[in-house]
Design an enzyme around this catalytic site. Sequence first.
Site, short mmCIF file in Angstrom:
data_model
loop_
_atom_site.label_atom_id
_atom_site.label_comp_id
_atom_site.label_asym_id
_atom_site.label_seq_id
_atom_site.Cartn_x
_atom_site.Cartn_y
_atom_site.Cartn_z
N LYS A 89 -9.62 8.02 1.16
CA LYS A 89 -10.08 6.64 1.02
C LYS A 89 -11.53 6.47 1.45
CE LYS A 89 -5.60 4.26 1.47
NZ LYS A 89 -4.70 5.42 1.70
N GLU A 119 -1.89 5.48 13.15
CA GLU A 119 -1.51 6.64 12.36
C GLU A 119 -1.77 7.93 13.14
OE1 GLU A 119 -1.88 8.48 7.83
OE2 GLU A 119 -3.34 6.98 8.49
N HIS A 155 -9.71 1.75 -0.80
CA HIS A 155 -8.25 1.59 -0.74
C HIS A 155 -7.74 1.03 -2.06
CE1 HIS A 155 -4.30 1.05 0.54
NE2 HIS A 155 -4.46 0.36 1.66
N CYS A 179 0.81 -1.23 0.00
CA CYS A 179 0.00 0.00 0.00
C CYS A 179 0.84 1.27 0.00
CB CYS A 179 -0.94 0.00 1.20
SG CYS A 179 -1.81 -1.56 1.42
N PHE A 228 1.58 -3.16 4.11
CA PHE A 228 1.90 -4.46 4.69
C PHE A 228 3.38 -4.74 4.52
CE2 PHE A 228 -2.54 -6.62 4.07
CZ PHE A 228 -3.05 -5.85 5.10
N HIS A 230 -3.06 8.10 5.40
CA HIS A 230 -3.25 6.75 4.87
C HIS A 230 -4.69 6.33 5.16
CE1 HIS A 230 -2.09 2.98 3.18
NE2 HIS A 230 -2.28 2.31 4.30
#
Length: 414
Positions: free
Chosen positions: A335, A314, A340, A164, A399, A303
């Site tokens: 998002k 975050e 996403h 991502c 990830f 994010h």
Amino acid sequence: MERRRVVITGMGAVTPIGNTAPDSWAAARAGVCGVGPITRYDTGEMKVKLAAEVKDLDVDALLGKREAKRMDRFTQLALAASDEAVRDSGLDLEQGDKERRGVIFSSGIGGFETVGEAHRRGMERGFDSVSPFMIPRIISNMAAGHMAIRYGFTGMCSCVVTACAGGTNAVGDAFRHIRDGYGDVVLCGGAEAAITPLAMGGFTSMKALTECTDPARASIPFDRERSGFVMGEGAGALVLEELDHALARGARVYAEVVGYGANCDAYHITAPAPGGRGGAACMLQALADAGVRPEQVDYINAHGTSTPMNDACETQAIHTAFGPHAGRLMVSSTKSMTGHLLGAAGAVEAIFTALALRDGFAPPTVGYREPDPQCDLDVVPNEGRQAALRIALSNSLGFGGHNAAVVLKRWEES
């Protein structure tokens, strides 16, 4: 070595809320949510019913039916966005030093739709019967390769695969490539098309996706009732260019890229490090690279995935990096509207961040209803906000513990 200045001169996007960059930005400003029932396959036997799909895009018309057939959907979306970005930049593809023009383009997964189709065909007819285009369709670097061929860019051509974070890494790597003198123009960004039964099943089994069936309450970053991310698809492409090179040809400048940070949590394959310590260090690295103090930042495109762990970590990372100024920052997650986009997310969000600076407008986090004490930020809830924005940051966390952040500055002619 003198650091050269780098600017954005072209943009293209295909997203769940628009099939061009201007249309996607107009929808983001208006708070349009692109989440809806999945139409690309039958979800009858599957837990997840919603996704953020690209809508009404005629790839055959854009690319030609024969060419489109030889590409996976992620490459089709990538070329639709990159064609727009190159046109938008006004670059003359026949003039200039092509060895000083490159491509750095990400995909987190690559041709997942082709993987599923090839497996079904192999099981039915034998695996020697799969298409000779199977391998060129599935490998993640093929979008970048097609772009270099299409535009004649013979400089560096690379694919960043950092889940991502890939789209932001691609923008940041392109920035450094130009800033440090290795090239003058880089087409960068990311593309993803993973709304397939196999990909969705994999993300569902690892409890990453929301199983909510209400489109208005599915992708709800920073909301207390968030329960997982909504899979999106799309592509974002940016033309980055050395400033003098851009000015010499009279190019329009959207924003300046001034800093980049990239690091790794080195902690867990999917979970962020406790307290978001890797993300905080990455943001501080990007700010230091830009020569920007935390209190100078006006807006963060977060994010913000809508997963319980990411949004809380975050938030902690932003508090760690920005201290008391975190309470004065506008921090929204687009998002909430696009879902996403995995390897494309950072590219599309860099576009939104640049346009936020250009227009002096922070896009909203839509669907926000229930405040979460663990996410105590100004998330620009539900309605965008006109504001004097001069410096902004865009975050991506992937990830594997990958973190990336870019710092953009409002373009001001000197």
